[in-house]
Design an enzyme around this catalytic site. Structure first.
Site, PDB file in Angstrom:
ATOM      1  N   PRO A 276       0.835  -1.203   0.000  1.00  0.00           N
ATOM      2  CA  PRO A 276       0.000   0.000   0.000  1.00  0.00           C
ATOM      3  C   PRO A 276       0.870   1.254   0.000  1.00  0.00           C
ATOM      4  O   PRO A 276       1.910   1.304   0.651  1.00  0.00           O
ATOM      5  CB  PRO A 276      -0.782  -0.102   1.310  1.00  0.00           C
ATOM      6  N   ARG A 314      -1.821  16.500  -8.645  1.00  0.00           N
ATOM      7  CA  ARG A 314      -2.943  15.578  -8.876  1.00  0.00           C
ATOM      8  C   ARG A 314      -4.160  16.230  -9.540  1.00  0.00           C
ATOM      9  O   ARG A 314      -4.738  15.639 -10.453  1.00  0.00           O
ATOM     10  CB  ARG A 314      -3.337  14.872  -7.567  1.00  0.00           C
ATOM     11  N   TYR A 318      -4.902  14.348 -12.893  1.00  0.00           N
ATOM     12  CA  TYR A 318      -6.004  13.364 -12.853  1.00  0.00           C
ATOM     13  C   TYR A 318      -7.361  14.007 -12.618  1.00  0.00           C
ATOM     14  O   TYR A 318      -8.316  13.300 -12.285  1.00  0.00           O
ATOM     15  CB  TYR A 318      -5.818  12.374 -11.691  1.00  0.00           C
ATOM     16  N   CYS A 346       1.730  29.578 -14.974  1.00  0.00           N
ATOM     17  CA  CYS A 346       1.179  30.011 -16.254  1.00  0.00           C
ATOM     18  C   CYS A 346       0.613  28.852 -17.059  1.00  0.00           C
ATOM     19  O   CYS A 346       1.133  28.508 -18.123  1.00  0.00           O
ATOM     20  CB  CYS A 346       2.257  30.724 -17.048  1.00  0.00           C
ATOM     21  N   GLU A 347      -0.388  28.207 -16.539  1.00  0.00           N
ATOM     22  CA  GLU A 347      -1.098  27.132 -17.225  1.00  0.00           C
ATOM     23  C   GLU A 347      -2.532  27.170 -16.713  1.00  0.00           C
ATOM     24  O   GLU A 347      -2.749  27.277 -15.505  1.00  0.00           O
ATOM     25  CB  GLU A 347      -0.546  25.747 -16.837  1.00  0.00           C
TER      26      GLU A 347
HETATM   27  C1  LIG Z   1       2.134   2.519  -7.213  1.00  0.00           C
HETATM   28  C2  LIG Z   1       2.330   1.126  -6.797  1.00  0.00           C
HETATM   29  C3  LIG Z   1       1.884   0.697  -5.543  1.00  0.00           C
HETATM   30  C4  LIG Z   1       1.138   1.585  -4.583  1.00  0.00           C
HETATM   31  O1  LIG Z   1      -0.093   1.975  -5.055  1.00  0.00           O
HETATM   32  P1  LIG Z   1      -1.115   2.736  -4.085  1.00  0.00           P
HETATM   33  O2  LIG Z   1      -2.303   2.961  -4.920  1.00  0.00           O
HETATM   34  O3  LIG Z   1      -0.449   3.995  -3.663  1.00  0.00           O
HETATM   35  O4  LIG Z   1      -1.392   1.840  -2.938  1.00  0.00           O
HETATM   36  C5  LIG Z   1       2.148  -0.611  -5.181  1.00  0.00           C
HETATM   37  N1  LIG Z   1       2.797  -1.463  -6.011  1.00  0.00           N
HETATM   38  C6  LIG Z   1       3.244  -1.080  -7.217  1.00  0.00           C
HETATM   39  C7  LIG Z   1       3.955  -2.040  -8.060  1.00  0.00           C
HETATM   40  C8  LIG Z   1       3.028   0.229  -7.646  1.00  0.00           C
HETATM   41  O5  LIG Z   1       3.450   0.597  -8.867  1.00  0.00           O
END
Ligand SMILES: *Cc1c(COP(=O)(O)O)cnc(C)c1O
Length: 423
Positions: A276, A314, A318, A346-347
């Site tokens: 995580p 972010r 996204y 400036c975006e």
């Molecule tokens: C980014 C990533 C994570 C963590 O993802 P979260 O959404 O932040 O929990 C875990 N394993 C791999 C291989 C990743 O690329």
């Protein structure tokens, strides 16, 4: 739950007033809460343990590679999931034992693989056949077999934002599901490779359990097949991806997630690794910014703040939502107006929120962006030649600057003018 709360009308991080930190370090800055990090880690770890799983939690450092963050988690027993040499070095420097580090990523270089082998990390999650061959050669040259999992791409739809979906066959990640068996057979025959497990990571900010369940069932089927082929699978790395509430979404509880793992994979006798990132650090951080101007347009009001898309990418990347709240608590029943909260870059993409309902605010006031601990500072840049903002860690009534704001001289230190410019 987090430890950013109003106390007598002022926003606090644990027992420290945000305004006091702003006074000391200037704005913008990131602020992390030790108590929140600790809580998220322990709730997650305990949920896995309660489900009877032999689980290792490897924090995905890319979400927040600050040393103090990694160290806080490492002291609680966390390992690290790293995706570059820099992250590996950062995790080691922060005190994560090599035996708790896993290395993921589609494009590991020879140099990175050599370093991982030399450091004796727990395992490498291999994402392609060329990587497998190269790693075998490197490890065999040192007379060892490197423990690996193959990252398989289970071809499930994570139901998350397209830019953070990783488990569909058209994504660049992992080894295609349909080819996994064949690649495992090849891996198992290589001299420098010790095949220990299966890895998968299907995406980020998942708010439903079904995609996890679908992927884990596929992993289960694969394990049965591989064992029948004589491959000794004993670890399952299930990636990260569990979402956090940014807005209205209600992601699954760690308990429910752990229960899905138990129900699908719990009886395979495998050690479980989970990675995580966002879940551990997202809610443990805020970005604090000061209002520079309030500009009244003919159709909208713009609240122009001193943080920008380079500090927190972010929303621009996204269209992500971050809660925005004033550092001075608005009076109960205070009026609200709809404003656009924007940065100085400036975006047009440098917009944190459109038509957000906020109490009327004035220039000079502080506001905070919530849930900014993951993929905030980590993704920041110096676009518009803006210095990276400081990061501050709070623990109880103490706080410390854990990453300084560089001076402009420091920002320029790696640059030089060619000799043809005569003085
Ligand atoms: C980014 C990533 C994570 C963590 O993802 P979260 O959404 O932040 O929990 C875990 N394993 C791999 C291989 C990743 O690329």
């Amino acid at each position: 739950m987090n430890h950013f709360q109003y106390v007598n009308g002022a926003l606090f991080a644990e027992d420290v007033a945000i305004a006091a930190i702003a006074e000391r370090v200037g704005t913008p800055f990131y602020c992390y809460s030790t108590a929140t990090l600790t809580r998220h880690y322990t709730v997650f770890r305990d949920a896995l343990a309660a489900a009877g799983l032999d689980a290792t939690v490897c924090f995905a450092c890319k979400a927040n590679p600050n040393m103090a963050v990694i160290r806080t988690l490492a002291e609680l027993g966390a390992g690290a999931d790293v995706v570059s040499e820099g992250e590996m070095r950062q995790a080691l420097a922060a005190g994560v034992p090599p035996g708790r580090i896993v290395f993921s990523g589609v494009g590991k270089t020879r140099h990175e693989l050599e370093l991982a082998v030399a450091k004796g990390i727990l395992q490498i999650n291999v994402e392609s056949e060329p990587e497998l061959e190269l790693l075998s050669e490197i490890a065999a040259a040192r007379g060892i077999r490197m423990p690996i999992s193959l990252r398989v791409n289970p071809d499930v739809d994570a139901g998350t934002h397209a830019k953070i979906t990783t488990g569909k066959k058209e994504n660049k990640f992992g080894i295609e599901w349909t080819r996994a068996r064949e690649v495992y057979a090849r891996a198992n025959a290589l001299p420098g490779i010790d095949v220990v497990g299966v890895a998968c990571h299907i995406g980020s900010q998942l708010t439903e359990l079904e995609p996890f369940r679908d992927a884990f069932i596929r992993v289960r089927d694969l394990v049965a097949m591989l064992r029948a082929d004589g491959v000794n699978i004993r670890r399952l790395d299930l990636g990260g991806g569990l979402g956090v509430p940014y807005d209205q979404e209600i992601p699954p509880e760690p308990k429910a997630y752990a229960e899905v793992i138990r129900a699908t994979l719990g009886d395979l006798g495998c050690r479980i690794i989970v990675e995580p990132g966002r879940l551990l650090v997202g809610n443990a951080g805020i970005l604090v910014s000061r209002i520079i101007y309030v500009k009244e347009g003919s159709t909208r009001t713009f609240v122009i703040v001193d943080a920008a898309m380079n500090d927190l990418m972010r929303p621009a990347l996204y269209e992500a939502h971050h809660a925005i709240f004033p550092v001075t608590e608005p009076a109960a029943g205070a009026a609200r107006i709809e404003v656009d909260v924007v940065g100085p870059v400036c975006e047009t993409g440098d917009t944190f929120a459109k038509q957000r309902s906020l109490p009327p605010m004035r220039a000079g006031e502080l506001l905070a962006f919530g849930t900014a601990g993951a993929y905030g500072a980590a993704m920041s840049s110096t676009y518009n030649t803006r210095p990276l903002v400081p990061e501050v860690m709070v623990k109880g009534a103490e706080f410390a600057v854990v990453r300084d704001r560089p001076s402009y001289e420091e920002m320029r230190a790696l640059e030089s003018l060619p000799a043809w410019f005569k003085s």
